[in-house]
Design an enzyme around this catalytic site. Sequence first.
Site, short mmCIF file in Angstrom:
data_model
loop_
_atom_site.label_atom_id
_atom_site.label_comp_id
_atom_site.label_asym_id
_atom_site.label_seq_id
_atom_site.Cartn_x
_atom_site.Cartn_y
_atom_site.Cartn_z
CG ASP A 89 -1.95 1.08 1.20
OD1 ASP A 89 -1.96 1.90 0.27
OD2 ASP A 89 -2.74 1.12 2.14
CE LYS A 104 -10.02 5.13 2.52
NZ LYS A 104 -8.93 4.74 3.35
#
Length: 123
Positions: free
Chosen positions: A1, A42
Site C-alpha cells: 500500500d 472506507k
Amino acid sequence: DWAGTVVDFGVHSPVVVFRDVFRREGVPITIDEARAPMGAHKRVHLRKIVEMDSVQGRWREKFGRNPDDDDVERMFANLVPTQLERLIDYAQMIPGAVEAVRFLQQELNLKIGSTTLLPWWTF
C-alpha cells in the site's frame, strides 16, 4: 500500500479527508476520532466513526437524532470526491523511497509490486 510507505509520510491524507467529510456535514470530528478505525474499508471506517459516543453526541446536537445508514451512505458517496480534491496535497514521496526502490530493483534484481486503496482512475 502506498500511503505511509512511499507517499504521505504519517498517513495524514485519510485523516484530513474524513475530517473534511464530517465538517461538511456540520459535525466536526477530532484527529483521534478520524484515525481510530484506520485500516478498515472506507464505508466501515465511516460507520465506526458514527458509532463513537462523542460523535453521536455532536450529531444529536446538530440534527436531534443519531446518524443512520443514509447518513453513512451520503458521506461515503462524498468520500472519493473529497479524496481527489485533497490527493495532491499528500502525494509527496517519503524521503528515501525512490532510492530504496531503485536499489531493490537494480542491485538486488527484485520486482516491485504495489497496491493502494485509491481507485485506479485517480492515477
